[in-house]
Design a protein around this motif. Structure first.
Motif, PDB file in Angstrom:
ATOM      1  N   ASN A 255      23.687   9.673 -35.051  1.00 37.00           N
ATOM      2  CA  ASN A 255      22.531  10.389 -35.583  1.00 37.00           C
ATOM      3  C   ASN A 255      21.302  10.042 -34.749  1.00 37.00           C
ATOM      4  N   GLU A 391      16.729   5.990 -44.053  1.00 36.55           N
ATOM      5  CA  GLU A 391      17.493   7.025 -44.758  1.00 36.55           C
ATOM      6  C   GLU A 391      17.991   6.561 -46.127  1.00 36.55           C
ATOM      7  N   CYS A 418      18.559  12.895 -41.381  1.00 39.60           N
ATOM      8  CA  CYS A 418      19.297  12.723 -42.630  1.00 39.60           C
ATOM      9  C   CYS A 418      18.986  13.795 -43.670  1.00 39.60           C
TER      10      CYS A 418
END
Length: 433
Positions: A255, A391, A418
């Protein structure tokens, strides 16, 4: 079995409680009086899900005791785990091993029986050999064996990672008792078909360093791709999804966002580079310097993006920062990207309000000049830009429409990749990653 855990910080407290959970009788040694008092009362002085209940249960049952006495430790058992901190040296990349050395220097002269000392702390390769030589010098007519059993804990999952690890690694010198004893200690864990990998101490030390270096590299890799995507108008999330289906690559740690922090990855990759240099192999890990640079550059990029959204200047802007811990399910703010970004933005003239579900007390100690809010809504009140930099599940569940009525301008930056972008855009927000 009876055993001692030296150092009851994050690693040591978790290991001690989990060893008690496995049925062992454990004495934890902590030299800091305030921390020792909390632990002796069954209180965990940091946030880690599941640990407070585990610790309290075994303190109350007597399976786990806490002391500050090395003399008591030497009398209690002949198996010792070293779980003290190895921070980065001030002004240097290398690890500060003073607490590891002190544990050996304090304990070994007090030992009256043959003993096994097992290292859990993250240390530079060659440390076990050096400590074995030191222990041999300090021992009084007894055999003191040194072995290394590196930890692979994830903050937020430390109890599970100890009781149900994906592997156990033991570095032991030839002809020692360490393998037999360690197999007995972890017998119920090994019975879950967990791989038990026995090697020499330098290899065990390098397993931990290599794992951290690989994870840091993977994070910085996708963040480097994100920089190319920004220049090319491509979607880094779609790229991560696509390459993540490749079994050789995998989707975890892909990510793109504000980068990694915490008390492990940053200091450990720097210590790894420093140790490689001492061994004459600096070029082998020169790529880690760029990994570190990419990671720090992501923080600067977040500040620049926020300034751009505010029209080129942060002076007088109100910025909401959601998240202070370096990761969710933790109150650890060491080298936190979120707090680093918040501090930089404040220095450029913005009013910054920070909210985190667990890390506010630690954040106040590290960044006392920032404003801290007790809720998401209060942090975002009259904000020009909202930054999501940790997150937490709470942030993923925010209703964009509800938050629209709180802020001054509907600008949100997803610094952790996220959030559901489509949901925020439908609610009228300017959404950026």
């Amino acid at each position: 079995m009876r055993m001692v855990v030296l150092g009851l910080g994050y690693l040591g407290a978790t290991h001690a409680a989990c060893m008690a959970e496995l049925g062992h009788e454990v004495l934890g040694i902590e030299v800091v009086p305030e921390k020792r008092a909390h632990l002796a009362a069954g209180e965990v002085p940091f946030y880690e899900p599941g640990l407070p209940e585990l610790l309290k249960r075994h303190i109350d049952s007597g399976q786990l005791a806490v002391s500050g006495s090395y003399a008591e430790a030497a009398d209690f058992a002949d198996i010792f785990f070293i779980a003290v901190g190895t921070p980065q040296k001030k002004g240097e990349y290398s690890a500060d091993l003073q607490y590891v050395d002190a544990a050996i220097e304090e304990l070994v002269p007090l030992l009256a029986r043959d003993s096994l000392i097992v290292g859990k702390s993250t240390v530079p390769v060659g440390t076990a050999q050096r400590l074995a030589e030191l222990a041999n010098e300090l021992a009084k007519d007894i055999e003191v064996e040194i072995a290394w059993n590196p930890e692979f804990l994830r903050e937020g999952f430390a109890v599970s990672d100890t009781l149900h690890p994906d592997r156990i690694v033991l570095g032991t010198f030839p002809s020692g008792r360490a393998e037999k004893i360690t197999r007995e200690i972890y017998a119920s864990v090994i019975g879950q078909d967990i791989p038990f990998i026995v090697t020499d101490p330098p290899t065990a030390e390098l397993v931990k360093s290599s794992a951290n270096a690989f994870l840091a590299t993977k994070i910085s890799f996708i963040n480097s791709i994100a920089e190319v995507c920004e220049a090319a108008g491509a979607d880094v999330t779609a790229i991560a999804d696509a390459i993540g289906y490749d079994a050789r690559i995998g989707r975890k740690f892909l990510n793109a966002g504000v980068g990694f922090g915490g008390g492990c990855l940053p200091k450990d990759i720097r210590a790894f580079m420093a140790r490689a240099g001492e061994l004459g192999a600096a070029e082998a890990l020169s790529f880690l310097r760029e990994v570190d640079n990419v990671n720090m550059r992501r923080r600067t990029r977040m500040v620049e993006l926020t300034r751009k959204i505010c029209g080129g200047s942060l002076l007088g802007a109100k910025i909401a920062v959601l998240g202070a811990a370096f990761k969710p399910e933790s109150d650890d703010v060491r080298d936190s990207p979120a707090l680093n970004v918040a501090g930089q933005i404040q220095l450029q003239g913005a009013s910054v309000s920070v909210y985190d579900p667990k890390a506010i007390p630690n954040s106040r100690r590290l960044f006392p000049t920032l404003d801290y809010a007790p809720t998401v809504a209060e942090a975002c009140s009259q904000a020009d830009v909202v930054l999501v930099l940790t997150e937490w599940k709470e942030f993923l569940e925010i209703d964009p429409t509800d938050l629209s009525h709180v802020v001054r301008r509907r600008n949100i930056v997803d610094g952790r990749n996220c959030l559901d972008a489509a949901e925020w855009i439908r609610a009228g927000w300017e959404f950026r990653r």
